[in-house]
Design a protein around this motif. Structure first.
Motif, PDB file in Angstrom:
ATOM      1  N   ILE A   1      24.838  41.066  45.819  1.00  2.38           N
ATOM      2  CA  ILE A   1      26.279  40.834  45.686  1.00  2.38           C
ATOM      3  C   ILE A   1      27.028  42.152  45.701  1.00  2.38           C
ATOM      4  CG2 ILE A   1      28.058  39.994  44.108  1.00  2.38           C
ATOM      5  CD1 ILE A   1      26.065  37.824  43.227  1.00  2.38           C
ATOM      6  N   LEU A   2      26.517  43.177  45.043  1.00  3.78           N
ATOM      7  CA  LEU A   2      27.177  44.479  45.032  1.00  3.78           C
ATOM      8  C   LEU A   2      27.223  45.088  46.431  1.00  3.78           C
ATOM      9  CD1 LEU A   2      25.751  46.032  41.732  1.00  3.78           C
ATOM     10  CD2 LEU A   2      28.075  45.193  42.147  1.00  3.78           C
TER      11      LEU A   2
ATOM     12  N   LEU B   1      27.256  43.410  49.282  1.00  8.06           N
ATOM     13  CA  LEU B   1      28.251  42.675  50.059  1.00  8.06           C
ATOM     14  C   LEU B   1      29.667  43.094  49.695  1.00  8.06           C
ATOM     15  CD1 LEU B   1      26.660  39.079  49.993  1.00  8.06           C
ATOM     16  CD2 LEU B   1      26.766  40.706  51.908  1.00  8.06           C
ATOM     17  N   VAL B   2      29.895  43.309  48.402  1.00 10.26           N
ATOM     18  CA  VAL B   2      31.236  43.738  47.980  1.00 10.26           C
ATOM     19  C   VAL B   2      31.548  45.130  48.542  1.00 10.26           C
ATOM     20  CG1 VAL B   2      32.638  44.388  45.988  1.00 10.26           C
ATOM     21  CG2 VAL B   2      31.263  42.303  45.916  1.00 10.26           C
ATOM     22  N   MET B   3      30.530  46.009  48.520  1.00  4.33           N
ATOM     23  CA  MET B   3      30.750  47.355  49.048  1.00  4.33           C
ATOM     24  C   MET B   3      31.006  47.314  50.551  1.00  4.33           C
ATOM     25  SD  MET B   3      28.279  50.700  48.672  1.00  4.33           S
ATOM     26  CE  MET B   3      28.446  50.638  46.903  1.00  4.33           C
TER      27      MET B   3
ATOM     28  N   ALA C   1      32.287  44.816  52.257  1.00  8.28           N
ATOM     29  CA  ALA C   1      33.626  44.267  52.465  1.00  8.28           C
ATOM     30  C   ALA C   1      34.690  45.328  52.172  1.00  8.28           C
ATOM     31  CB  ALA C   1      33.824  43.042  51.578  1.00  8.28           C
ATOM     32  N   PHE C   2      34.436  46.145  51.151  1.00  2.00           N
ATOM     33  CA  PHE C   2      35.396  47.204  50.820  1.00  2.00           C
ATOM     34  C   PHE C   2      35.475  48.240  51.930  1.00  2.00           C
ATOM     35  CE2 PHE C   2      36.241  51.352  48.820  1.00  2.00           C
ATOM     36  CZ  PHE C   2      37.506  51.105  48.301  1.00  2.00           C
TER      37      PHE C   2
ATOM     38  N   TRP D   1      37.372  46.818  54.762  1.00  2.00           N
ATOM     39  CA  TRP D   1      38.808  46.790  54.431  1.00  2.00           C
ATOM     40  C   TRP D   1      39.419  48.182  54.571  1.00  2.00           C
ATOM     41  CZ3 TRP D   1      41.632  48.985  50.347  1.00  2.00           C
ATOM     42  CH2 TRP D   1      42.986  48.532  50.239  1.00  2.00           C
TER      43      TRP D   1
END
Length: 320
Positions: A16-17, A19-21, A23-24, A27
């Motif tokens: 999950i971390l 994927l969040v990174m 996505a960041f 962005w």
């Protein structure tokens, strides 16, 4: 069993971390791309040395990169899409050139912007005319190594033509002609050298002649000045006196004309009345002169007594 559950939980959290990174990062990349401007450049030359990611500079200052290189429907042109910082002054008058280097890599140089000019944008009416691919177009110009390579064929052709003409100039026939010209020039130079004293004497005579001509021109100038002075001192006063004389004569004629006009009635009366009386008087005087002449003759012949008495008759004596 519990150990396996912990590993699954740790793996899930790490996934999950990640994927969040990711996505960041995406962005952030989109945010950075949103702040840039894209332009198309259509080069009518080889873009050798350019590649995706090649630097784009504005007046030598790095300001973006090449995003895409593609062919167009017209085989003469190559479309290059660039991305530059939003604060780059891409104004009307800006042009793009390919700047090559000896290392083989090339960059795109932007310059020519004029202060106060409007920015290059897609027009609202008929945008496909200036923006066929949806982004503004920066005009291209040949420059640097690309311009040299483009002009190389013409340069080589001109060099070849010049070489052919030079070969024609140095043909055997022309070489003989040039040799003859040089020989004639040498003979002419020698003749001039032999005639050096005569030429010097001719130049000396010419210098003397020019000096005499200069003196004559000066004398003519002095004569013209003297003539001018004489005209100013003698002729002009005489002309002035003549004008005064003519004016005086005119005045006298006018006065005489007036006097004749005034005396015309008296002259008419004199001719009609006085002249006949003068004629009668002269006639009487003539008669009186004749009478006086006769009296004088009598006095001469008979004395004063002849005027009061008869003349004496002469005495005659008779004889036998």
């Amino acid at each position: 069993m519990e150990t396996r559950s912990n590993h699954v939980l740790v793996g899930s959290v790490v996934l999950i971390l990640l994927l969040v990174m990711a996505a960041f990062l995406v962005w952030i990349a989109r945010f950075g791309a949103a702040t840039d401007k894209e332009y198309d450049i259509f080069f009518k030359q080889s873009v050798d040395g350019l590649a995706k990611g090649s630097a784009v500079a504005f007046s030598g200052v790095p300001t973006g990169e090449v995003k895409e290189i593609a062919l167009t429907n017209d085989p003469q042109f190559v479309r290059v899409r660039i991305s530059v910082n939003r604060d780059t002054p891409i104004l009307v008058g800006t042009a793009a050139t390919i700047q090559g280097s000896f290392t083989g890599t090339s960059t795109i140089q932007l310059d020519g912007a004029v202060k106060g000019a409007p920015p290059i944008t897609c027009p609202e009416t008929n945008p496909l005319l200036d923006c066929p691919n949806g982004v503004p177009t920066i005009p291209a110009k040949a420059g640097g190594l690309g311009a040299l390579l483009n002009s190389a064929p013409k340069l080589l052709e001109r060099i070849s033509t010049l070489t052919e003409r030079f070969n024609e100039l140095l043909s055997d026939k022309n070489q003989q002609s040039i040799t003859g010209i040089l020989a004639n020039t040498n003979r002419l130079t020698g003749a001039l050298a032999d005639r050096g004293p005569e030429i010097a004497a001719t130049l000396a005579e010419m210098r003397t002649t020019l000096k005499q001509a200069s003196d004559a021109a000066k004398q003519i100038g002095d004569l013209a000045g003297s003539t001018n002075a004489m005209i100013n001192e003698d002729v002009r006063p005489a002309t002035k006196n003549l004008s005064a004389t003519v004016a005086s004569a005119q005045h006298s004629m006018e006065t005489l004309d007036a006097a004749i006009t005034d005396a015309r009635p008296g002259i008419k009366a004199f001719s009609k009345e006085t002249i006949p009386e003068v004629g009668a008087l002269i006639h009487d005087l003539r008669n009186m002169s004749q009478a006086l002449t006769a009296v004088a003759e009598k006095l001469d012949r008979g004395g004063a007594g002849s005027l009061v008495g008869q003349p004496k008759l002469p005495d005659y004596k008779g004889g036998k």
